[in-house]
Design an enzyme around this catalytic site. Structure first.
Site, PDB file in Angstrom:
ATOM      1  N   PHE A   9      11.455  -4.956  -3.039  1.00  0.00           N
ATOM      2  CA  PHE A   9      10.400  -5.856  -2.595  1.00  0.00           C
ATOM      3  C   PHE A   9      10.146  -5.653  -1.104  1.00  0.00           C
ATOM      4  O   PHE A   9      11.051  -5.762  -0.290  1.00  0.00           O
ATOM      5  CB  PHE A   9      10.765  -7.313  -2.882  1.00  0.00           C
ATOM      6  CG  PHE A   9       9.561  -8.209  -2.814  1.00  0.00           C
ATOM      7  CD1 PHE A   9       8.721  -8.346  -3.914  1.00  0.00           C
ATOM      8  CD2 PHE A   9       9.242  -8.878  -1.641  1.00  0.00           C
ATOM      9  CE1 PHE A   9       7.583  -9.148  -3.847  1.00  0.00           C
ATOM     10  CE2 PHE A   9       8.104  -9.680  -1.567  1.00  0.00           C
ATOM     11  CZ  PHE A   9       7.273  -9.815  -2.669  1.00  0.00           C
ATOM     12  N   VAL A  10       8.902  -5.352  -0.767  1.00  0.00           N
ATOM     13  CA  VAL A  10       8.569  -5.084   0.635  1.00  0.00           C
ATOM     14  C   VAL A  10       7.589  -6.110   1.189  1.00  0.00           C
ATOM     15  O   VAL A  10       6.818  -6.721   0.446  1.00  0.00           O
ATOM     16  CB  VAL A  10       7.998  -3.657   0.814  1.00  0.00           C
ATOM     17  CG1 VAL A  10       9.086  -2.606   0.663  1.00  0.00           C
ATOM     18  CG2 VAL A  10       6.856  -3.383  -0.166  1.00  0.00           C
TER      19      VAL A  10
ATOM     20  N   LYS B 128      -5.176 -10.616  -1.306  1.00  0.00           N
ATOM     21  CA  LYS B 128      -5.442 -10.578   0.112  1.00  0.00           C
ATOM     22  C   LYS B 128      -4.719  -9.412   0.778  1.00  0.00           C
ATOM     23  O   LYS B 128      -5.028  -9.025   1.895  1.00  0.00           O
ATOM     24  CB  LYS B 128      -4.945 -11.883   0.768  1.00  0.00           C
ATOM     25  CG  LYS B 128      -5.483 -13.153   0.157  1.00  0.00           C
ATOM     26  CD  LYS B 128      -4.741 -14.367   0.747  1.00  0.00           C
ATOM     27  CE  LYS B 128      -4.519 -15.389  -0.317  1.00  0.00           C
ATOM     28  NZ  LYS B 128      -3.721 -16.524   0.128  1.00  0.00           N
TER      29      LYS B 128
ATOM     30  N   ARG C 242       2.822 -11.391   6.265  1.00  0.00           N
ATOM     31  CA  ARG C 242       1.711 -10.431   6.183  1.00  0.00           C
ATOM     32  C   ARG C 242       1.415  -9.788   7.532  1.00  0.00           C
ATOM     33  O   ARG C 242       0.966  -8.660   7.616  1.00  0.00           O
ATOM     34  CB  ARG C 242       0.425 -11.130   5.720  1.00  0.00           C
ATOM     35  CG  ARG C 242       0.424 -11.619   4.296  1.00  0.00           C
ATOM     36  CD  ARG C 242      -0.988 -12.037   3.903  1.00  0.00           C
ATOM     37  NE  ARG C 242      -1.032 -12.882   2.726  1.00  0.00           N
ATOM     38  CZ  ARG C 242      -1.018 -12.437   1.468  1.00  0.00           C
ATOM     39  NH1 ARG C 242      -0.958 -11.141   1.246  1.00  0.00           N
ATOM     40  NH2 ARG C 242      -1.058 -13.262   0.451  1.00  0.00           N
TER      41      ARG C 242
ATOM     42  N   GLU D 239      -6.091  -0.803  -2.584  1.00  0.00           N
ATOM     43  CA  GLU D 239      -4.978  -1.699  -2.920  1.00  0.00           C
ATOM     44  C   GLU D 239      -3.827  -1.492  -1.939  1.00  0.00           C
ATOM     45  O   GLU D 239      -3.654  -0.408  -1.381  1.00  0.00           O
ATOM     46  CB  GLU D 239      -4.565  -1.424  -4.377  1.00  0.00           C
ATOM     47  CG  GLU D 239      -3.403  -2.230  -4.898  1.00  0.00           C
ATOM     48  CD  GLU D 239      -3.622  -3.732  -4.939  1.00  0.00           C
ATOM     49  OE1 GLU D 239      -3.949  -4.299  -3.879  1.00  0.00           O
ATOM     50  OE2 GLU D 239      -3.423  -4.343  -6.000  1.00  0.00           O
TER      51      GLU D 239
ATOM     52  N   ASP E 258       3.022  -9.908   1.348  1.00  0.00           N
ATOM     53  CA  ASP E 258       3.643 -11.202   1.628  1.00  0.00           C
ATOM     54  C   ASP E 258       4.815 -11.508   0.711  1.00  0.00           C
ATOM     55  O   ASP E 258       4.963 -10.929  -0.360  1.00  0.00           O
ATOM     56  CB  ASP E 258       2.614 -12.322   1.461  1.00  0.00           C
ATOM     57  CG  ASP E 258       2.268 -12.566  -0.013  1.00  0.00           C
ATOM     58  OD1 ASP E 258       1.858 -11.597  -0.687  1.00  0.00           O
ATOM     59  OD2 ASP E 258       2.432 -13.700  -0.486  1.00  0.00           O
TER      60      ASP E 258
ATOM     61  N   LYS F 191       4.948   1.996  -6.039  1.00  0.00           N
ATOM     62  CA  LYS F 191       6.295   1.878  -6.614  1.00  0.00           C
ATOM     63  C   LYS F 191       6.243   2.550  -7.974  1.00  0.00           C
ATOM     64  O   LYS F 191       6.235   1.892  -9.016  1.00  0.00           O
ATOM     65  CB  LYS F 191       6.656   0.398  -6.819  1.00  0.00           C
ATOM     66  CG  LYS F 191       7.077  -0.346  -5.605  1.00  0.00           C
ATOM     67  CD  LYS F 191       7.668  -1.689  -6.042  1.00  0.00           C
ATOM     68  CE  LYS F 191       7.540  -2.709  -4.957  1.00  0.00           C
ATOM     69  NZ  LYS F 191       7.944  -4.059  -5.412  1.00  0.00           N
TER      70      LYS F 191
ATOM     71  N   ASP G 221       2.575  -1.766  -8.420  1.00  0.00           N
ATOM     72  CA  ASP G 221       3.915  -2.042  -8.916  1.00  0.00           C
ATOM     73  C   ASP G 221       3.937  -1.714 -10.420  1.00  0.00           C
ATOM     74  O   ASP G 221       4.055  -0.550 -10.782  1.00  0.00           O
ATOM     75  CB  ASP G 221       4.213  -3.510  -8.613  1.00  0.00           C
ATOM     76  CG  ASP G 221       5.636  -3.923  -8.921  1.00  0.00           C
ATOM     77  OD1 ASP G 221       6.464  -3.052  -9.188  1.00  0.00           O
ATOM     78  OD2 ASP G 221       5.932  -5.130  -8.885  1.00  0.00           O
TER      79      ASP G 221
HETATM   80  P1  IMP Z   1       1.149  -4.934 -10.365  1.00  0.00           P
HETATM   81  O1  IMP Z   1       0.102  -5.538 -11.249  1.00  0.00           O
HETATM   82  O2  IMP Z   1       2.536  -5.186 -10.893  1.00  0.00           O
HETATM   83  O3  IMP Z   1       0.918  -3.487 -10.067  1.00  0.00           O
HETATM   84  O4  IMP Z   1       1.119  -5.794  -9.067  1.00  0.00           O
HETATM   85  C1  IMP Z   1       0.588  -5.392  -7.891  1.00  0.00           C
HETATM   86  C2  IMP Z   1       0.498  -6.583  -6.972  1.00  0.00           C
HETATM   87  O5  IMP Z   1       1.734  -7.300  -6.891  1.00  0.00           O
HETATM   88  C3  IMP Z   1       0.210  -6.110  -5.575  1.00  0.00           C
HETATM   89  O6  IMP Z   1      -1.175  -6.086  -5.347  1.00  0.00           O
HETATM   90  C4  IMP Z   1       0.923  -7.134  -4.722  1.00  0.00           C
HETATM   91  O7  IMP Z   1       0.068  -8.222  -4.483  1.00  0.00           O
HETATM   92  C5  IMP Z   1       2.070  -7.593  -5.559  1.00  0.00           C
HETATM   93  N1  IMP Z   1       3.313  -6.879  -5.208  1.00  0.00           N
HETATM   94  C6  IMP Z   1       3.936  -5.934  -5.923  1.00  0.00           C
HETATM   95  N2  IMP Z   1       5.042  -5.491  -5.329  1.00  0.00           N
HETATM   96  C7  IMP Z   1       5.113  -6.163  -4.144  1.00  0.00           C
HETATM   97  C8  IMP Z   1       6.056  -6.137  -3.044  1.00  0.00           C
HETATM   98  O8  IMP Z   1       7.053  -5.389  -3.000  1.00  0.00           O
HETATM   99  N3  IMP Z   1       5.784  -6.975  -2.005  1.00  0.00           N
HETATM  100  C9  IMP Z   1       4.715  -7.811  -1.994  1.00  0.00           C
HETATM  101  N4  IMP Z   1       3.822  -7.865  -3.004  1.00  0.00           N
HETATM  102  C10 IMP Z   1       4.018  -7.048  -4.077  1.00  0.00           C
HETATM  103 MG    MG Z   2      -2.260  -7.360  -4.192  1.00  0.00          MG
END
Ligand code: IMP
Ligand code: MG
Length: 191
Positions: free
Chosen positions: A146-147, A37, A159, A93, A153, A125, A97
């Site tokens: 973490f943001v 979301k 959010r 997106e 969220d 990130k 992360d």
């Molecule tokens: P990835 O698969 O590790 O790249 O995860 C990405 C997803 O994790 C994003 O679409 C977010 O939903 C969530 N996410 C990653 N870092 C953060 C953060 O710092 N705050 C909130 N959600 C995050």
């Molecule tokens: Mg996401």
């Protein structure tokens, strides 16, 4: 919480990204795929600044890190409504992360034979990346913290903040406190 990116900084960046995307997709009608979301806020601001015919669709995925290893499994919760074969697709997106979600999604969408597939993210990130993935449009590169806010969220909260902030201990405690109060209030008292 500590504000990392102000409302103004985000607005300026989204406008700049919209100009670049408008230029790159000139003459095409891309399908913008928002990942639910978190990306909804970024997506809705972005499309209102695009000077381009386009369509919007949504997908929802969920990723689980498994134990101490960096491998994770990604599950599809809601698929696209429309066929993307032969279309120019732009994934939108909120934040990248580890890159696990996007590398899964990229593979999944590529198997449907789009004409092109690009990725736009507001936040990156970079240092947390476990899966190498090429990102076409990046708003801000941020540290591994973490943001919250602007769609992002913590336990479904925060959010709605108009800015992006670094989460701090008392932000989590505020929610935990609320949960324990709620559960106490919900407990039936013997008559
Ligand atoms: P990835 O698969 O590790 O790249 O995860 C990405 C997803 O994790 C994003 O679409 C977010 O939903 C969530 N996410 C990653 N870092 C953060 C953060 O710092 N705050 C909130 N959600 C995050
Ligand atoms: Mg996401």
């Amino acid at each position: 919480m500590r504000v990392l990116l102000s409302q103004r900084q985000i607005e300026d960046k989204v406008s700049e990204m919209a100009r670049t995307i408008t230029r790159d997709f000139l003459g095409k009608t891309p399908v913008l795929v928002g990942i639910l979301k978190g990306s909804v806020f970024f997506l809705s601001d972005l499309i209102r600044r695009l000077d381009l015919d386009h369509e919007v669709d949504f997908i929802s995925i969920s990723s689980y890190a498994s134990g101490v290893t960096s491998s994770g499994t990604v599950r599809m919760l809601k698929d696209l409504d429309h066929d993307i074969s032969g279309r120019d697709v732009l994934i939108v997106e909120d934040i990248i992360d580890s890159g696990l979600s996007l590398s899964y999604l990229r593979k999944n969408l590529l198997s449907r034979n789009p004409r092109s597939l690009s990725i736009a993210t507001l936040l990156d990130k970079r240092v947390a990346r476990e899966r190498e993935i090429y990102v076409d449009y990046v708003g801000f590169e941020i540290e591994n913290e973490f943001v919250i806010g602007y769609g992002l969220d913590y336990a479904e909260r925060y959010r709605e903040l108009p800015y992006v902030a670094i989460m701090e201990e008392d932000d989590a405690a505020a929610i935990t406190g609320e949960f324990s109060t709620a559960s106490r209030a919900g407990k039936a008292t013997p008559a």
